[in-house]
Design an enzyme around this catalytic site. Structure first.
Site, PDB file in Angstrom:
ATOM      1  N   TYR A  75       0.804  -1.233   0.000  1.00  0.00           N
ATOM      2  CA  TYR A  75       0.000   0.000   0.000  1.00  0.00           C
ATOM      3  C   TYR A  75       0.836   1.283   0.000  1.00  0.00           C
ATOM      4  O   TYR A  75       0.261   2.369   0.061  1.00  0.00           O
ATOM      5  CB  TYR A  75      -0.950   0.083   1.220  1.00  0.00           C
ATOM      6  CG  TYR A  75      -2.150  -0.840   1.235  1.00  0.00           C
ATOM      7  CD1 TYR A  75      -2.013  -2.220   1.114  1.00  0.00           C
ATOM      8  CD2 TYR A  75      -3.443  -0.341   1.409  1.00  0.00           C
ATOM      9  CE1 TYR A  75      -3.116  -3.056   1.176  1.00  0.00           C
ATOM     10  CE2 TYR A  75      -4.555  -1.172   1.471  1.00  0.00           C
ATOM     11  CZ  TYR A  75      -4.379  -2.528   1.355  1.00  0.00           C
ATOM     12  OH  TYR A  75      -5.471  -3.355   1.421  1.00  0.00           O
ATOM     13  N   GLY A  90     -11.394  -6.618   5.180  1.00  0.00           N
ATOM     14  CA  GLY A  90     -11.961  -7.748   5.925  1.00  0.00           C
ATOM     15  C   GLY A  90     -10.973  -8.180   7.007  1.00  0.00           C
ATOM     16  O   GLY A  90      -9.753  -8.083   6.806  1.00  0.00           O
ATOM     17  N   ASP A  91     -11.487  -8.673   8.127  1.00  0.00           N
ATOM     18  CA  ASP A  91     -10.578  -8.974   9.244  1.00  0.00           C
ATOM     19  C   ASP A  91      -9.776 -10.273   9.039  1.00  0.00           C
ATOM     20  O   ASP A  91      -9.004 -10.667   9.905  1.00  0.00           O
ATOM     21  CB  ASP A  91     -11.340  -9.009  10.582  1.00  0.00           C
ATOM     22  CG  ASP A  91     -12.443 -10.053  10.596  1.00  0.00           C
ATOM     23  OD1 ASP A  91     -12.540 -10.827   9.619  1.00  0.00           O
ATOM     24  OD2 ASP A  91     -13.210 -10.090  11.586  1.00  0.00           O
ATOM     25  N   THR A 122     -16.588 -11.842   5.210  1.00  0.00           N
ATOM     26  CA  THR A 122     -17.764 -12.639   4.815  1.00  0.00           C
ATOM     27  C   THR A 122     -17.300 -13.956   4.229  1.00  0.00           C
ATOM     28  O   THR A 122     -16.631 -13.964   3.192  1.00  0.00           O
ATOM     29  CB  THR A 122     -18.574 -11.882   3.731  1.00  0.00           C
ATOM     30  OG1 THR A 122     -18.785 -10.553   4.177  1.00  0.00           O
ATOM     31  CG2 THR A 122     -19.892 -12.576   3.427  1.00  0.00           C
ATOM     32  N   ASP A 204      17.460 -41.725 -13.966  1.00  0.00           N
ATOM     33  CA  ASP A 204      17.036 -40.632 -14.853  1.00  0.00           C
ATOM     34  C   ASP A 204      17.650 -40.839 -16.244  1.00  0.00           C
ATOM     35  O   ASP A 204      18.539 -40.094 -16.660  1.00  0.00           O
ATOM     36  CB  ASP A 204      17.504 -39.303 -14.207  1.00  0.00           C
ATOM     37  CG  ASP A 204      17.109 -38.084 -15.009  1.00  0.00           C
ATOM     38  OD1 ASP A 204      16.193 -38.180 -15.844  1.00  0.00           O
ATOM     39  OD2 ASP A 204      17.738 -37.020 -14.792  1.00  0.00           O
TER      40      ASP A 204
HETATM   41  C1  SPV Z   1      15.895 -32.421 -14.107  1.00  0.00           C
HETATM   42  O1  SPV Z   1      15.454 -31.828 -13.112  1.00  0.00           O
HETATM   43  O2  SPV Z   1      15.574 -33.571 -14.398  1.00  0.00           O
HETATM   44  C2  SPV Z   1      16.816 -31.736 -15.026  1.00  0.00           C
HETATM   45  C3  SPV Z   1      17.665 -30.669 -14.504  1.00  0.00           C
HETATM   46  O3  SPV Z   1      16.894 -32.110 -16.159  1.00  0.00           O
HETATM   47  S1  SPV Z   1      19.189 -31.384 -14.089  1.00  0.00           S
HETATM   48  O4  SPV Z   1      18.924 -32.471 -13.143  1.00  0.00           O
HETATM   49  O5  SPV Z   1      20.012 -30.351 -13.506  1.00  0.00           O
HETATM   50  O6  SPV Z   1      19.789 -31.895 -15.302  1.00  0.00           O
HETATM   51 MG    MG Z   2      15.950 -33.939 -16.533  1.00  0.00          MG
END
Ligand code: SPV
Ligand code: MG
Length: 431
Positions: A75, A90-91, A122, A204
């Protein structure tokens, strides 16, 4: 006549707002503030209508004499400008993260003897339903999908956190903090290949198939509204990637990031410790172009991830690829590094930005984690992804709990550090 100020950040007017106006009118001339998009996304939920539409909506209300834009969630700007005799709210802001705003407004008013009035908030079945409907609307594919592009244009840097399940999605969706007098929250979610695979106990290496990855997205989408960036790994075969683009787009995902690698993909954070093959500029460009051709909406983004720094191929190679991939149609560039020092990332961003002022830049500061969001933004970065921190936080906590229960042959010793079941339940919304 006294002036009474109240700030709105709503897309729909319900009896609660009408009550605020009625109460304000009793005290003087009513000025309504429309919280700007930029402030709104940090503190409240994403708007479903534009700032201009909100202004028009507030102006149309009986009893409202003037509508002004409020750019600062605390603000400061409007109170300096208007110096209202009274601020009315509102509170509900007496508790939770919003209390910081109330305290700040109270202090601003005290400087010149302005009055702060909290009226009973409300909250009834109708208001609850309206809130719920608005949220549902935000979660619909057509709204969610375009939100990433909207965020890029609305905020200096889009903050993205990893999610790999409904629960982690809820954490990204709902976590709001007050720090140094400001509220903040994440803008979007990253469905990481690393964390999605890890949650399934798999490596992965593009082993978790797309159907299964889509299932994760669906779990997250069912309970959240924030936009999703999907880690598409290498994108797979170009012939397959075009189908992935269509599916993601249809689901309401905002962007896919594909990396310029081929063959057996390993996680980038292994760098050159494992064998990884970079795709040629031509191969990657063809995949990007095919994906862009398959795409049906203007909202979806295909972002090209460059692995040259990870694979130690040098800055010139990274930049050459970036410009080539943009030419092939990429809607953004992700540059990755596994160095602790962010220097190579900032050099890349500065040199890329010198020639390309607009294409969004994405970074994942897992290794170079000392750099702040403001610093990244000052080098032209548009999206920062915290790619794996929730997974890395949860795993050791779960492991330690399992060990301690085995150690003590009961659960009492671990209980103090566990979230009460009641609190877990409140995270999850009921319809
Ligand atoms: C993931 O999060 O799977 C990525 C990013 O690809 S990294 O793990 O840094 O490659
Ligand atoms: Mg990845």
């Amino acid at each position: 006549m006294k002036t009474v100020y109240t700030c709105f950040c709503t897309d729909v007017i319900h009896e609660g707002h009408l009550n605020i106006i009625a109460e304000a009118k009793k005290r003087g001339r009513v000025i309504v503030g429309c919280l700007s998009d930029e402030a709104l996304i940090r503190y409240n939920k994403f708007p479903t209508i534009s700032q201009e539409e909100r202004i028009r909506l507030y102006r149309s209300l009986d009893g409202v004499e003037e509508v002004v834009i409020q750019n600062d969630m605390m603000y400061d700007d409007v109170i300096t400008l208007i110096q209202p005799d009274c601020v009315l709210h509102g509170d509900n802001w007496k508790e939770g993260p919003e209390k910081a705003i109330r305290d700040h407004v109270e202090a601003l008013l005290a400087q010149y003897g302005g009055e702060l009035v909290d009226i009973p908030y409300t909250y009834n079945e109708t208001v609850r339903k309206i809130d719920l409907q608005l949220r549902e609307k935000l979660g619909m594919p057509e709204y969610r999908r375009r939100r990433l592009r909207q965020l890029i244009s609305m905020t200096p840097i889009v903050k993205v956190m990893e999610a790999h399940s409904g629960l982690t999605g809820l954490i990204v969706e709902k976590t709001v903090v007050e720090h140094e007098g400001r509220l903040d929250q994440f803008d979007a979610m990253w469905v990481s290949s690393l964390c999605d695979s890890t949650a399934k106990g798999k490596p992965d290496i593009e082993l978790v198939d797309m159907t299964s990855r889509f299932r994760t997205i669906d779990d997250i989408m069912e309970v959240t509204t924030k936009p999703i960036i999907f880690d598409g790994d290498t994108g797979g075969l170009t012939e397959h990637f075009v189908y992935t683009v269509r599916s993601l787009e249809r689901m309401g995902v905002s962007a896919v990031i594909i990396e310029d690698k081929k063959g057996l993909k390993k996680n980038s954070l292994f760098g050159t410790e494992v064998e990884q093959t970079q795709a040629t500029i031509e191969e990657m460009s063809a995949k990007i172009a095919a994906g862009k051709k398959a795409q049906l909406t203007d909202d979806f983004m295909i972002i090209a991830r460059i692995e040259s720094l990870i694979l130690e191929r040098g800055m010139e190679d990274a930049l050459e690829r970036a410009f080539a991939f943009v030419k092939a149609g990429a809607d953004g560039i992700m540059i990755h590094s596994r160095k602790k020092d962010p220097a190579e990332i900032t050099e890349f961003c500065d040199r890329f930005r010198a020639e390309d002022k607009t294409t969004p830049i994405v970074v994942v500061p897992s290794s170079f984690n000392t750099i702040t969001e403001d610093e990244l933004a000052s080098h032209g970065v548009n999206i920062v992804i915290y790619a794996n921190q929730l997974t890395r936080a949860a795993f050791p906590a779960m492991q330690k709990t399992a060990e301690d229960i085995l150690r003590y042959h009961r659960a009492k010793e671990v209980d103090d550090r566990l979230m009460p079941i009641k609190q877990i339940i409140t995270l999850i919304d009921e319809l």
